[in-house]
Each structure stands twice: as structure tokens, then as C-alpha cells.
Motif scaffolding. Structure first.
Motif, PDB file in Angstrom:
ATOM      1  N   GLU A  77     -22.972   7.811   8.713  1.00 13.31           N
ATOM      2  CA  GLU A  77     -22.606   8.856   7.524  1.00 13.31           C
ATOM      3  C   GLU A  77     -21.833   7.998   6.604  1.00 13.31           C
ATOM      4  OE1 GLU A  77     -18.202   9.698   9.708  1.00 13.31           O
ATOM      5  OE2 GLU A  77     -19.709  11.004   9.594  1.00 13.31           O
ATOM      6  N   PRO A  78     -21.670   8.817   5.275  1.00 19.45           N
ATOM      7  CA  PRO A  78     -21.224   8.071   4.456  1.00 19.45           C
ATOM      8  C   PRO A  78     -19.551   7.599   4.600  1.00 19.45           C
ATOM      9  CG  PRO A  78     -22.155  10.179   3.305  1.00 19.45           C
ATOM     10  CD  PRO A  78     -22.243   9.899   4.963  1.00 19.45           C
ATOM     11  N   CYS A  79     -19.193   6.260   4.222  1.00 15.10           N
ATOM     12  CA  CYS A  79     -18.095   5.457   4.443  1.00 15.10           C
ATOM     13  C   CYS A  79     -16.971   6.543   3.925  1.00 15.10           C
ATOM     14  CB  CYS A  79     -18.008   4.362   3.607  1.00 15.10           C
ATOM     15  SG  CYS A  79     -16.265   3.408   3.718  1.00 15.10           S
ATOM     16  N   SER A  80     -15.919   6.881   4.647  1.00 14.92           N
ATOM     17  CA  SER A  80     -14.900   7.657   4.308  1.00 14.92           C
ATOM     18  C   SER A  80     -13.890   6.955   3.206  1.00 14.92           C
ATOM     19  CB  SER A  80     -13.854   7.989   5.395  1.00 14.92           C
ATOM     20  OG  SER A  80     -13.312   6.769   6.354  1.00 14.92           O
ATOM     21  N   VAL A  81     -14.145   5.628   3.086  1.00 11.13           N
ATOM     22  CA  VAL A  81     -13.262   4.768   1.977  1.00 11.13           C
ATOM     23  C   VAL A  81     -13.843   5.102   0.639  1.00 11.13           C
ATOM     24  CG1 VAL A  81     -12.170   2.681   1.710  1.00 11.13           C
ATOM     25  CG2 VAL A  81     -12.135   3.569   4.036  1.00 11.13           C
ATOM     26  N   CYS A  82     -15.124   4.390   0.763  1.00 10.16           N
ATOM     27  CA  CYS A  82     -15.876   4.177  -0.515  1.00 10.16           C
ATOM     28  C   CYS A  82     -16.682   5.496  -0.799  1.00 10.16           C
ATOM     29  CB  CYS A  82     -16.735   3.111  -0.489  1.00 10.16           C
ATOM     30  SG  CYS A  82     -18.164   3.046   0.576  1.00 10.16           S
ATOM     31  N   VAL A  94       6.789   3.377  -5.474  1.00 11.65           N
ATOM     32  CA  VAL A  94       5.341   3.020  -5.140  1.00 11.65           C
ATOM     33  C   VAL A  94       4.715   2.991  -3.873  1.00 11.65           C
ATOM     34  CG1 VAL A  94       3.270   1.717  -5.879  1.00 11.65           C
ATOM     35  CG2 VAL A  94       5.102   2.105  -7.726  1.00 11.65           C
ATOM     36  N   LEU A  95       3.863   3.907  -3.494  1.00 10.90           N
ATOM     37  CA  LEU A  95       3.333   3.830  -1.878  1.00 10.90           C
ATOM     38  C   LEU A  95       2.087   3.527  -2.193  1.00 10.90           C
ATOM     39  CD1 LEU A  95       4.867   7.328  -0.818  1.00 10.90           C
ATOM     40  CD2 LEU A  95       5.894   4.897  -0.697  1.00 10.90           C
ATOM     41  N   ALA A  96       1.556   2.085  -1.512  1.00  8.88           N
ATOM     42  CA  ALA A  96       0.164   1.610  -1.418  1.00  8.88           C
ATOM     43  C   ALA A  96      -0.072   1.032  -0.180  1.00  8.88           C
ATOM     44  CB  ALA A  96      -0.065   1.061  -2.948  1.00  8.88           C
ATOM     45  N   SER A  97      -1.341   0.326  -0.131  1.00  6.20           N
ATOM     46  CA  SER A  97      -1.590  -0.272   0.769  1.00  6.20           C
ATOM     47  C   SER A  97      -0.981  -1.709   0.979  1.00  6.20           C
ATOM     48  CB  SER A  97      -3.295  -0.606   1.059  1.00  6.20           C
ATOM     49  OG  SER A  97      -3.775  -1.251  -0.128  1.00  6.20           O
ATOM     50  N   GLN A 121       6.591   0.363  -1.370  1.00  2.00           N
ATOM     51  CA  GLN A 121       6.665   0.584   0.172  1.00  2.00           C
ATOM     52  C   GLN A 121       5.114   0.712   0.731  1.00  2.00           C
ATOM     53  OE1 GLN A 121       9.142   3.763   1.505  1.00  2.00           O
ATOM     54  NE2 GLN A 121       7.453   4.606   3.016  1.00  2.00           N
ATOM     55  N   VAL A 122       5.097  -0.200   1.712  1.00  2.00           N
ATOM     56  CA  VAL A 122       3.760  -0.199   2.321  1.00  2.00           C
ATOM     57  C   VAL A 122       3.336   0.981   3.174  1.00  2.00           C
ATOM     58  CG1 VAL A 122       2.169  -1.613   3.898  1.00  2.00           C
ATOM     59  CG2 VAL A 122       3.712  -2.643   2.078  1.00  2.00           C
ATOM     60  N   GLU A 123       2.231   1.564   3.159  1.00  2.00           N
ATOM     61  CA  GLU A 123       1.752   2.712   3.709  1.00  2.00           C
ATOM     62  C   GLU A 123       0.699   2.249   4.551  1.00  2.00           C
ATOM     63  OE1 GLU A 123       2.630   5.933   4.412  1.00  2.00           O
ATOM     64  OE2 GLU A 123       4.601   5.743   3.412  1.00  2.00           O
ATOM     65  N   PRO A 124       0.791   1.948   5.902  1.00  2.00           N
ATOM     66  CA  PRO A 124      -0.387   1.396   6.769  1.00  2.00           C
ATOM     67  C   PRO A 124      -1.668   2.061   6.894  1.00  2.00           C
ATOM     68  CG  PRO A 124       1.699   1.080   7.812  1.00  2.00           C
ATOM     69  CD  PRO A 124       2.080   2.225   6.712  1.00  2.00           C
ATOM     70  N   ILE A 125      -1.546   3.619   6.631  1.00  2.00           N
ATOM     71  CA  ILE A 125      -2.693   4.381   6.747  1.00  2.00           C
ATOM     72  C   ILE A 125      -3.373   4.316   5.410  1.00  2.00           C
ATOM     73  CG2 ILE A 125      -1.764   5.900   8.567  1.00  2.00           C
ATOM     74  CD1 ILE A 125      -1.168   8.129   6.668  1.00  2.00           C
ATOM     75  N   TYR A 126      -2.859   4.012   4.225  1.00  2.27           N
ATOM     76  CA  TYR A 126      -3.457   4.153   2.949  1.00  2.27           C
ATOM     77  C   TYR A 126      -4.849   3.074   2.895  1.00  2.27           C
ATOM     78  CZ  TYR A 126      -0.272   7.049   0.805  1.00  2.27           C
ATOM     79  OH  TYR A 126       0.377   8.139   0.448  1.00  2.27           O
ATOM     80  N   ASN A 127      -5.787   3.239   2.291  1.00  3.59           N
ATOM     81  CA  ASN A 127      -7.031   2.482   2.301  1.00  3.59           C
ATOM     82  C   ASN A 127      -6.702   1.739   0.787  1.00  3.59           C
ATOM     83  OD1 ASN A 127      -8.466   3.714  -0.261  1.00  3.59           O
ATOM     84  ND2 ASN A 127      -8.920   5.107   1.496  1.00  3.59           N
ATOM     85  N   GLN A 128      -7.405   0.658   0.431  1.00  3.33           N
ATOM     86  CA  GLN A 128      -7.133  -0.020  -0.721  1.00  3.33           C
ATOM     87  C   GLN A 128      -6.872   0.382  -1.955  1.00  3.33           C
ATOM     88  OE1 GLN A 128      -8.784  -3.983  -0.623  1.00  3.33           O
ATOM     89  NE2 GLN A 128      -9.551  -3.665  -2.679  1.00  3.33           N
ATOM     90  N   GLU A 129      -7.836   1.920  -2.130  1.00  2.00           N
ATOM     91  CA  GLU A 129      -7.848   2.407  -3.410  1.00  2.00           C
ATOM     92  C   GLU A 129      -6.660   3.689  -3.504  1.00  2.00           C
ATOM     93  OE1 GLU A 129     -11.753   4.278  -4.055  1.00  2.00           O
ATOM     94  OE2 GLU A 129     -12.402   2.282  -4.805  1.00  2.00           O
TER      95      GLU A 129
END
Length: 495
Positions: free
Chosen positions: A409-414, A448-451, A480-488
Motif C-alpha cells: 500500500e502507499p507509504c503513509s509518510v510520503c 515549534v513541535l517537530a521530529s 520540542q521533539v515529537e517522537p510520533i511526527y515524521n520528518q515532514e
């Protein structure tokens, strides 16, 4: 040629592998929860007519309505036979909304598309396909010998006449399948009464059932494999399920006695597909790079519109000159491409970018190699010559999803793009968003919340830019780091 059929039957799925000379060529998969429906006959209801597309949607009881084109709708005469002369009629003259329609599935639902339907009904046996609404007798194009074609046509006529004398006669026509080559009258006589009786039962169901309803369901995958894939040169058919082996033995003794001795039960502890290396070949077929023995490689890309195959010399440097190196790579690639088309079950439009060849004789030989390698393919294909851009365009009949579509199935991230924005790109998107938010709203500070990889970049290489931005918007920025966030993914929070 050594050809074997491997049948792996489990409670949740059935898989069939066609192996030629020890090399996997084709894979078929049927999961209990999502079994294919090609060949099934339904009594449906027309729910929408589209004059602009010369088509209609038909509710056959599935999640999505099926699609039928005007060219696939055959008007019936007073005898119940298909009658069509000249051009295809306007779809509005053929069907209307709310009308009951008996249809057969010719293509499984693929992606967001519903099943492709036709009113040209047929039911299959080992050697024959019975078409109850036409009197035509056709013969598979793969049977090339003209005398054999004539013999088979005469046999069907004789067999039908004998059954008519016995009081068992249908009005329809037949298509002789490829496996009918060389069969006797006695063998054909077994198929014809079976098909007549089957159609009489289906006619009764069509009259009694209320739409939407399934009228006829094709055999399960392992039985279809015995009917459709087992050929005279198939040396062995191995089945790893005792129950499925018993059913297969019973089926072949009744309908395909010539292959019954070749069926065997595989009782080994090591999985059958592992024994033949099938699992590893399936894993490789889900990758886009295919390495060639010479050191060259293929890049196979599948999209919704078409599939593309690019040939590269890679590490192969040859022994004589550049043109000879290119020719040998393309020859090897042509054979590999034919196998990949079958293994991955790629269909629709296919564009092949062979390495440019100056010699027209080399081009002809490469094309001939590709055509010859595809002769064993069960799916019909059509190949054009080499275009002005040096591309080979071809089509391959698509009746079910490709191997990649069935297993992935298509990648959930990209989301199917195959690439991600770099961490640096995301950092600069964050900078622009901070400026927009700061101009639009008042706040004491910005969070800022990000990976992890993006935050690390902001605090390290981009720290000078962050300091300049804080000075520009006149307020502090925290991270602040959000572990569940992907790179985008990121969020800007006003505090």
C-alpha cells in the motif's frame, strides 16, 4: 522445458507459483477476505447511465458499482442470441436506470475503480468455454497449426451433434482453450454436457434470484490453476495441503485425467515456497531495481497510468566495443523484462527504455527476443517497434491487480511519492510559517513541535538563522521533539 506448479494452501490464503526450469515466472494470490471475482456472473441493477462516456454503472452487490461500456452490452434477439450489426448503439438505447441486467466480471476492482463488466456471458471447463448467447465456435490463437484448428472445430461439431441425438443440446457456441490442442473427441465429450447442464442451472437461478445477486462463482484459485495453468508439458503439480490435494485429485480424475498422475502432496516440514526459493523471489519483485547477471540492471516503476522499465549497463563493461556491450545488455534485459512483466503482473501501457542502439539489426533482434520470451505469458500482449526516441511501447492485458498492488500500500509518510522533503527544507518551511504567525497574532513566545532530526538541525546548523529570526519577530522561539511526527510533520504553537 521443465515446468512445475506449486500450490500453497492455508486457511487465510492460497498462493500458486509457476516455476520454469527452476525459476519463478508467475505468482497468483487469493486471500479469503478479498477473493478475486473475475468470471463471476451477477444479476445486477443499472444505477446510473452516462451518455457522454457511452457507459453505465451497475450495482452487483459489491462495495463499488461495476462499470460497463456500450461495446460490452450485446442486445439479444427473440431466440436469446446476441445480435449486433454495424456500430455500437447509444448506451441509452441499450440500458436504462433501474433495469435488471445479467453481467459477468472481466476485470477485478482495481484501486478506486469498480469491476469491469460485460453481458457476453461464458462459463469454462477444462478444454472449452461455453458461450450460451452466441453460436460462434472460436479457437485459441495460441493453437497455430491450421490442420489442428480444423480438427478441433470438426470435433466440437461432431460432439454437439451426438449430444443432440441423445436429447442434450445447448444453443450456444464454444471457444476451444489452448490446452485443447491434441485432445480426443472423448475428452471433449466430457466437457460439453457438463457445460450444458451448468448453464441450465444458471438460467434457473437468473429467473428466481432478485438483484443484486451472485449467479455463478468461479472455482477457487487452486482449482483454477489446475484448469487454466496445467499444460501438457507441466511435469509436476505439488500441493502442500492434504485436503486441497484430495479435492484436486477428485477434480482432475473427473475433468482432467491426463494431469491427475502428476499431482502430488508435499508433506515436508520446510514450507513449499521456501524449498523453491519463491518467497525470496517475491521479495525481490517488490523492489524497483532488478540486477542482471552481466552486471547491468533494470529500474521498474509502476504508476496508475503506466509502467516504465529503464535498462542500464551498470557495472558491465563488455569485451569488444561499446555497441556490442549495449547489444548484449539489451538482449539479456529483454528476457529479464518478459519475466518481470509476468512475475509482477504488470498490465496496461508499458514503456521500455532500452539502451540506444545504432544498428537496426540489433534493434530487431532485441525486439524478437522480447516477443519470443513473452510467448509463454498467459496474458495477451502487443509490442510496437522502436520509436524515434528509442523507446519500445507495449500493452499487456490487465485482469487483476499487480503483485505490488496486492501485497503493498502507499507509504503513509510520503503518500506514494517515494521521496521525503529534506530536514533542511522543512526547517525553512518552519521559518516561513513562524513569520506568518507572528505577523497575524500576538503572543509571548512561539513553540515549534517537530521530529527529532528537524529539531536537531534547527538547534545546530540552523541556530544562527533561528537567532536572527527571534530578533526579527521580537519574541523567543522554543523547540520540542515529537517522537510520533515524521520528518515532514511540524506544528507552530503560539504561547
Amino acid at each position: 522445458m521443465n515446468e512445475e506448479l506449486l500450490i500453497n494452501v492455508a486457511p487465510m490464503e492460497t498462493r500458486v507459483a509457476l516455476v520454469e526450469n527452476g525459476v519463478l515466472q508467475e505468482v497468483y494470490l487469493e486471500r479469503t477476505a478479498s477473493r478475486g471475482i473475475v468470471g463471476n456472473i451477477y444479476k445486477g441493477k443499472v444505477v446510473r447511465v452516462l451518455p457522454g462516456m457511452q457507459a453505465a454503472f451497475v450495482d452487483i452487490g459489491l462495495e463499488r458499482a461495476g462499470f460497463i461500456h456500450a461495446s460490452d452490452i450485446a442486445p439479444l434477439d427473440e431466440d436469446g442470441m446476441e445480435s449486433r450489426e454495424g456500430e455500437v448503439a447509444d448506451i441509452r438505447a441499450l440500458v436504462r436506470e433501474g433495469q435488471s441486467l445479467v453481467v459477468q466480471v472481466v476485470k477485478d476492482p482495481i484501486s478506486s475503480k469498480g469491476a469491469r463488466l460485460t453481458t457476453h456471458l461464458s462459463v469454462s471447463a477444462r478444454y472449452l468455454v461455453y458461450m450460451p448467447q452466441t453460436r460462434h465456435i472460436g479457437i485459441s490463437n495460441r493453437i497455430e497449426d491450421e490442420s489442428e484448428r480444423e480438427r478441433l472445430r470438426d470435433l466440437v461439431d461432431l460432439a454437439s451433434a451426438k449430444l443432440a441425438d441423445e436429447g442434450l443440446k445447448g444453443d450456444g457456441g464454444f471457444i476451444l482453450r489452448t490446452v485443447a490442442e491434441g485432445v480426443s473427441e472423448e475428452e471433449l465429450l466430457r466437457d460439453i454436457p457438463f457445460l450444458y447442464k451448468l448453464w441450465l442451472e444458471l438460467e434457473q437461478r437468473i429467473k428466481s434470484e432478485k438483484e443484486p445477486a451472485i449467479i455463478y462463482e468461479d472455482l477457487p484459485l487452486f482449482m483454477r490453476a489446475l484448469r487454466d495453468l496445467a499444460r501438457p508439458h507441466t511435469e509436476k503439480i505439488r500441493i502442500d495441503s492434504r485436503e486441497a490435494h484430495a479435492r484436486a485429485a477428485k477434480f482432475t480424475s473427473k475433468y482432467a485425467s491426463e494431469i491427475a498422475p502428476r499431482i502430488e502432496h508435499y508433506p515436508g516440514e520446510r514450507p513449499l515456497f521456501d524449498l523453491y526459493g519463491v518467497e525470496e523471489e517475491i521479495r525481490k519483485a517488490l523492489q524497483n531495481k532488478v540486477t542482471l547477471k552481466s552486471g547491468g540492471y533494470l529500474i521498474v516503476e509502476q504508476t496508475e497510468a503506466m509502467s516504465t522499465i529503464d535498462v542500464n549497463t551498470g557495472a558491465f563493461v563488455g569485451h569488444r566495443n561499446l555497441e556490442e556491450t549495449i547489444f548484449k545488455t539489451n538482449l539479456e534485459a529483454a528476457t529479464a523484462i518478459a519475466r518481470q512483466l509476468r512475475l509482477r503482473n504488470l498490465g496496461g501501457i508499458i514503456i521500455i527504455d532500452f539502451i540506444d542502439m545504432l544498428d537496426t539489426e540489433h534493434q530487431r533482434q532485441v525486439l524478437r527476443t522480447l516477443e519470443k520470451a513473452l510467448e509463454r505469458d498467459h496474458a495477451k500482449s502487443s509490442i510496437t517497434g522502436v520509436s524515434e526516441l528509442g523507446l519500445v511501447e507495449m500493452t499487456r492485458k490487465r485482469t487483476r491487480e499487480s503483485l505490488g498492488q496486492m501485497l503493498c500500500e502507499p507509504c503513509s509518510v510520503c503518500a506514494g511519492r517515494g521521496t521525503l522533503k529534506t530536514a533542511e527544507t522543512v526547517c525553512y518551511e518552519i521559518f516561513r510559517e513562524i513569520i506568518r504567525e507572528a505577523r497575524a497574532y500576538d503572543s509571548e513566545k512561539i513553540m515549534v513541535l517537530a521530529s527529532q532530526v528537524v529539531i536537531d538541525l534547527l538547534l545546530d546548523e540552523e541556530s544562527a538563522n533561528v537567532a536572527d529570526l527571534e530578533e526579527f519577530i521580537a519574541r523567543p522561539i522554543q523547540f520540542q521533539v515529537e517522537p510520533i511526527y515524521n520528518q515532514e510533520q511540524y506544528d507552530i504553537v503560539l504561547v
